[in-house]
Design a protein around this motif. Structure first.
Motif, short mmCIF file in Angstrom:
data_model
loop_
_atom_site.label_atom_id
_atom_site.label_comp_id
_atom_site.label_asym_id
_atom_site.label_seq_id
_atom_site.Cartn_x
_atom_site.Cartn_y
_atom_site.Cartn_z
N THR A 10 0.85 -1.20 0.00
CA THR A 10 0.00 0.00 0.00
C THR A 10 0.88 1.24 0.00
N TYR A 11 0.57 2.16 -0.90
CA TYR A 11 1.22 3.46 -0.95
C TYR A 11 0.21 4.53 -0.57
N SER A 12 0.67 5.56 0.15
CA SER A 12 -0.16 6.76 0.30
C SER A 12 0.30 7.74 -0.78
N ILE A 13 -0.66 8.28 -1.49
CA ILE A 13 -0.33 9.07 -2.68
C ILE A 13 -1.18 10.35 -2.71
N ASP A 14 -0.76 11.27 -3.59
CA ASP A 14 -1.51 12.53 -3.76
C ASP A 14 -2.40 12.48 -5.00
N CYS A 19 -1.06 8.14 -10.65
CA CYS A 19 -0.50 6.86 -10.17
C CYS A 19 -1.16 5.68 -10.86
N VAL A 20 -2.47 5.75 -11.08
CA VAL A 20 -3.16 4.66 -11.77
C VAL A 20 -2.65 4.57 -13.21
N ARG A 21 -2.49 5.73 -13.83
CA ARG A 21 -1.98 5.73 -15.21
C ARG A 21 -0.58 5.11 -15.28
N PHE A 22 0.25 5.43 -14.29
CA PHE A 22 1.62 4.88 -14.26
C PHE A 22 1.58 3.35 -14.20
N LEU A 48 -1.60 -4.14 -5.38
CA LEU A 48 -0.97 -2.86 -5.08
C LEU A 48 -2.11 -1.88 -4.85
N THR A 49 -2.14 -1.28 -3.66
CA THR A 49 -3.17 -0.30 -3.35
C THR A 49 -2.56 1.09 -3.34
N LEU A 50 -3.22 1.98 -4.05
CA LEU A 50 -2.84 3.40 -4.09
C LEU A 50 -3.94 4.14 -3.37
N ASP A 51 -3.58 4.82 -2.27
CA ASP A 51 -4.63 5.36 -1.41
C ASP A 51 -4.35 6.83 -1.07
N THR A 52 -5.32 7.69 -1.35
CA THR A 52 -5.16 9.10 -1.00
C THR A 52 -5.52 9.35 0.47
N ALA A 53 -6.20 8.39 1.09
CA ALA A 53 -6.60 8.55 2.50
C ALA A 53 -6.48 7.21 3.22
N PRO A 54 -5.25 6.73 3.41
CA PRO A 54 -5.08 5.42 4.04
C PRO A 54 -5.60 5.43 5.48
N PRO A 260 5.44 7.78 -9.47
CA PRO A 260 4.77 8.92 -8.82
C PRO A 260 4.21 8.57 -7.43
N CYS A 261 4.22 7.28 -7.06
CA CYS A 261 3.78 6.88 -5.73
C CYS A 261 4.92 6.94 -4.72
N GLY A 262 6.12 7.32 -5.19
CA GLY A 262 7.29 7.35 -4.31
C GLY A 262 8.26 6.24 -4.68
N GLY A 263 9.56 6.55 -4.62
CA GLY A 263 10.58 5.56 -4.95
C GLY A 263 10.58 5.23 -6.43
N ARG A 264 11.04 4.04 -6.72
CA ARG A 264 11.16 3.61 -8.11
C ARG A 264 10.55 2.21 -8.24
N VAL A 265 10.32 1.82 -9.47
CA VAL A 265 9.94 0.44 -9.74
C VAL A 265 10.96 -0.15 -10.71
N GLU A 266 11.11 -1.45 -10.64
CA GLU A 266 12.11 -2.16 -11.44
C GLU A 266 11.42 -3.25 -12.23
N TYR A 267 11.69 -3.30 -13.53
CA TYR A 267 11.41 -4.52 -14.29
C TYR A 267 12.60 -5.43 -14.08
N ALA A 268 12.37 -6.69 -13.70
CA ALA A 268 13.47 -7.60 -13.39
C ALA A 268 13.24 -8.94 -14.09
N ALA A 269 14.33 -9.54 -14.53
CA ALA A 269 14.25 -10.87 -15.15
C ALA A 269 15.52 -11.64 -14.84
N ASP A 270 15.36 -12.95 -14.79
CA ASP A 270 16.50 -13.88 -14.70
C ASP A 270 17.33 -13.66 -13.44
N MET A 271 16.65 -13.54 -12.30
CA MET A 271 17.40 -13.45 -11.04
C MET A 271 17.91 -14.82 -10.63
#
Ligand SMILES: [Fe+2]
Length: 306
Positions: A10-14, A19-22, A48-54, A260-271
């Motif tokens: 869960t992210y708290s977002i503005d 964020c949904v579009r992302f 993944l929950t995006l919440d303006t009022a957690p 836009p929810c904070g931090g970064r996201v990673e596409y990952a493969a072949d770990m």
């Protein structure tokens, strides 16, 4: 066994629309949307929950602005879940919500949830590859991947403070059963959940010396997905945070985007996958960040998207 995987975050977002579009562009599937929040999921059913009022089940945010507020871990059996809840409840409040999630907090202040895992199979058919003497694709040309769909959230990386870092790690190892796989003394601790095969399910990174979300990684089936998924995000106007490369620790191919929810996201493969025979590796100095990263000397080329 215990914790199997990340079950939900869960992210708290503005800005809910942004964020949904992302995450829609990123390839997650929208399953719920109100004026206040949205829920998206991976192919294996993690949410993944995006919440303006957690709600007040979550602890206060550890940093200003949009950020990660809680990681809920999926446990394999009711007995293990009870045991882990009792273990955490020894010295901190644990509250049960109507959806069967036990909510508590880690040493840094991040929300931690425990619930029963509900994995959904997501059959993976890797693209057959050809090499001299090892031909797996006859009479079939490859085509563009229409939409990259992340299979699962495979690991979460959190920034923690240097002070108290050992206690922060011990919460996950001593209470929740994580196993350190690679300890990088100047940087942080990579840990594997007991039910996961990945070289790391979690990284607690103390190098920045401030608490906050670092990134969440999403496994995709192969290299093409990492590259094409990143290209699609760039075409859609999102900002790349780290260009294509292959990590040293974990060996995963990566590409990062600012979220836009904070931090970064990673596409990952072949770990790397590791079992109990992989003994904890302690690194006194930080290994190189990557085995390779995409280089170009054509950065001035107007057609370059690197
Ligand atoms: Fe990562």
């Amino acid at each position: 066994m215990g914790i199997q995987r990340i079950e939900s975050v869960t992210y708290s977002i503005d800005d809910l629309d942004e964020c949904v579009r992302f995450f829609d562009d990123f390839g997650l599937l929208l399953v719920e949307r109100t004026d206040e929040h949205a829920v998206l999921e991976t192919l294996t059913g993690q949410t993944l929950t995006l919440d303006t009022a957690p709600g007040d089940l979550l602890p206060p945010p550890v940093e200003d602005g949009p950020t990660l507020r809680e990681v809920v871990w999926g446990v394999d059996t009711a007995e293990e879940l009870d045991r882990l809840v009792a273990e955490t409840a020894r010295d901190r409040p644990v509250r049960l919500s109507a959806d069967g999630v036990h909510h508590t907090v880690d040493e840094t202040g991040f929300g931690v949830g425990l619930t029963l895992a509900r994995p959904r199979p997501a059959p993976v058919t890797p693209r057959p590859a050809n090499a001299l003497g090892n031909v797996n694709r006859w009479n079939a040309a490859l085509t563009e991947i229409a939409r990259v769909r992340p299979l699962r959230m495979c690991h979460v990386a959190l920034n923690i403070r240097k002070e108290g870092k050992d206690e922060a790690v011990a919460f996950y190892t001593d209470r929740l059963g994580f196993r350190p796989t690679d300890v990088v003394e100047p940087m942080g601790v990579f840990m594997q959940a007991p039910g996961d095969d990945d070289q790391h399910t979690m990284l607690l990174c103390h190098r920045p010396d401030r608490a906050g979300v670092n990134h969440i990684a999403y496994e995709v089936p192969g290299f093409d997905d990492v590259i094409e998924g990143g290209n699609f995000m760039i075409e859609r106007g999102w900002r790349e945070a780290r260009r294509l490369g292959r990590h040293t620790i974990g060996s995963n191919v990566f590409r990062f985007l600012h979220a836009p929810c904070g931090g970064r996201v990673e596409y990952a493969a072949d770990m790397d996958r590791v079992d109990d025979s992989y003994e904890t590796r302690v690194h006194e100095t930080t290994p190189p960040h990557h085995i390779w990263a995409l280089r170009t000397n054509r950065d001035q080329d107007a057609t370059s998207t690197a």
